[in-house]
Every structure is written in C-alpha cells, then in structure tokens.
Design a protein around this motif. Structure first.
Motif, PDB file in Angstrom:
ATOM      1  N   THR A  89      -8.863   8.116  -2.220  1.00 56.38           N
ATOM      2  CA  THR A  89      -9.499   7.834  -0.870  1.00 56.38           C
ATOM      3  C   THR A  89     -10.494   6.711  -0.694  1.00 56.38           C
ATOM      4  N   TYR A 141      -6.456  -2.698  -1.382  1.00 57.35           N
ATOM      5  CA  TYR A 141      -5.263  -1.681  -1.881  1.00 57.35           C
ATOM      6  C   TYR A 141      -4.834  -0.890  -0.591  1.00 57.35           C
ATOM      7  N   LYS A 142      -5.342  -1.370   0.472  1.00 54.38           N
ATOM      8  CA  LYS A 142      -5.060  -0.781   1.759  1.00 54.38           C
ATOM      9  C   LYS A 142      -4.027  -1.608   2.766  1.00 54.38           C
ATOM     10  N   ARG A 143      -4.030  -3.012   2.415  1.00 57.30           N
ATOM     11  CA  ARG A 143      -3.316  -3.883   3.244  1.00 57.30           C
ATOM     12  C   ARG A 143      -2.273  -4.523   2.388  1.00 57.30           C
ATOM     13  N   SER A 159     -10.858  -2.271   0.092  1.00 61.35           N
ATOM     14  CA  SER A 159      -9.750  -2.636   1.414  1.00 61.35           C
ATOM     15  C   SER A 159      -8.519  -3.373   0.638  1.00 61.35           C
ATOM     16  N   PRO A 197       0.746  -1.041   0.033  1.00 61.78           N
ATOM     17  CA  PRO A 197      -0.037   0.117  -0.017  1.00 61.78           C
ATOM     18  C   PRO A 197       0.836   1.254  -0.078  1.00 61.78           C
TER      19      PRO A 197
END
Length: 268
Positions: A92, A98-100, A96, A67
C-alpha cells in the motif's frame, strides 16, 4: 503449465514474484486482472495491450508496467513475438510509478537483470535468496531509473460512430485520409467530426490519425522484407521524408535507426 497461468497461477502465492516467459506462439491473451503489478518486456514485434480506456503499443526492446487490478488484454503482432513477464506483489505504501500504466525503453541495467531470469518459471519466494534478490532489485530499479513514460497509447472511443470510423481508419491505414472526406463518408460535417474526436478522445483528428499511422509502422518495421519507403506507403504516406520526420518527432529516432536498435537481445 496451464495456458491460463495469468488467471490461475499468478496470485496463488500473494508474497511471491511470479515469473513467466512466453517465448513465442501466443496470439491473444483474454481480458483479465491480477492482484500483482505486471512487468512485460517484448522483442520481435509489437504487443498491443488494451485496457478499458486505452490501447497501448508496446514496441520491441521496451517494457510496460501494468498496475495491480487493471483489466487488460494482450495481442502480440505475430506468433514470433517474445514476451517476458514478472508479476510483483505491491504494498500500500509503494511509489507512484507502480500505480500508473506506462511504457519505457529497457536500459542496460534492466536488460542485465532480466537476462538472469530468462529460464525461470513460476513463483520466486524470499527463501530463494539469490533469485529473489535479483527480481526485487529489478523492481526497485524500475522506479528509480525510468525516464518519463513514452506516449505510446491511444484512447479507446466510446461513441459508436467514432468506433466505426477508427475501425475504418485502421483497416485502410494504407490510404491517406482527410477530415472533410472522412466526415462525408460517414454522413457528418467536418466540424462535427472534429468536435467528436475532441469530446470523446480528448485529442484532434490529426493527432490521433498521425499517432495511429506511426504506431502501426512499428509493427511493419520488425519485418526486414519491407523497405522504409514501402512501410511509409503502407501507412498512407506518399512522401518518405514526411513519414521519417513524423516518425522521428513521435519516437525520438528515425525509422531506420529504430529498426537497427531492435534486434533480438535475450536469446530463448
């Protein structure tokens, strides 16, 4: 292009997808961050990706998603490793996935789209309609088709005693180690060492040590000069069936099957 591309070039154009395929030769990429999410695919060996909390073992024919904003360093297992990188701007409201951080096998659809990018370098912008459509399709595909992330990471120790113990286990991976003897060598009781693993790493000694041996064997399996039996001994197993069964439980296939499935696919 500067060898510091990941520090100087990736984020220059905030809206572009940045493409960089390092075919061979790099042995260490220093700790850094970038404002884009990173897709890194590898062939020809294992890539070690270290963050503040974990060491990830990225095997051949797999990819990792890193990420945006995650500090990491990269250590290919040899100069023969091929690495292909795409850096994506992340909004923004992204999902999820792309956030881990995660490691995944590269399915046929991902491989086909990646194949289109193998000779591209630098920024890919929306005005380059065909190229941008391909990389954007790959990004969307990642989140829609991936299975669960593979458990190919080990937590980073913070306790100084455990840092030394894990360094010892890694340096002497060819020997079989048992908790009581290991604890005694470092002037600890087996109970105190067991508790230290659980407290600092959140897992038992056996689980950590087993995964360390199997992950290290991934690197050796890329060398055809070693037989599976030799590799078993190189990571401290006296029994080939035990090594093969343990490997299969963690990796989902036997060592011989893993070796056959990891030929170089994307030619330089």
């Amino acid at each position: 292009m500067s060898s510091k591309y990941y520090l100087t070039e990736v984020d220059k154009n905030a809206q572009s997808v940045y493409c960089y395929h390092n075919l061979m030769g790099e042995t260490y990429i220093e700790p850094h961050t970038h404002e884009k999410g990173q897709f890194i695919y590898t062939e020809g060996g294992v890539v070690y990706v270290k963050t503040d909390s974990c060491t990830y073992f990225l095997p051949a024919r797999h990819y990792m998603w890193i990420p945006a904003g995650v500090k990491h360093s990269i250590y290919p297992s040899s100069t023969e490793v091929i690495m292909r990188n795409l850096y994506f701007p992340i909004g923004t409201n992204t999902g999820s996935f792309y956030k881990r951080e995660g490691i995944y096998p590269a399915n046929n659809l991902v491989m086909e789209l990646l194949l289109f990018t193998k000779k591209w370098k630098g920024d890919i912008i929306k005005s380059q309609e065909q190229q941008y459509a391909i990389v954007n399709a790959l990004k969307v595909l990642l989140a829609q088709t991936v299975p669960q992330s593979l458990p190919l990471e080990l937590p980073q120790p913070s306790d100084g005693r455990l840092i030394n113990i894990i360094e010892y286990l890694t340096n002497y991976i060819n020997k079989e180690h048992f908790l009581p003897e290991l604890a005694s060598s470092f002037r600890m009781t087996d109970k105190s060492l067991y508790r230290l693993f659980k407290k600092d790493l959140g897992m038992s000694f056996i689980r950590y040590y087993t995964q360390l041996r199997v992950f290290k064997s991934l690197e050796y399996l890329m060398n055809p000069d070693y037989t599976i039996s030799e590799i078993a001994h190189m990571v401290g197993y006296n029994s080939l069936p035990t090594f093969s069964t343990t490997f299969s439980k963690i990796m989902g296939k036997r060592p011989s099957e893993y070796r056959k499935s990891n030929e170089i696919y994307l030619e330089p």
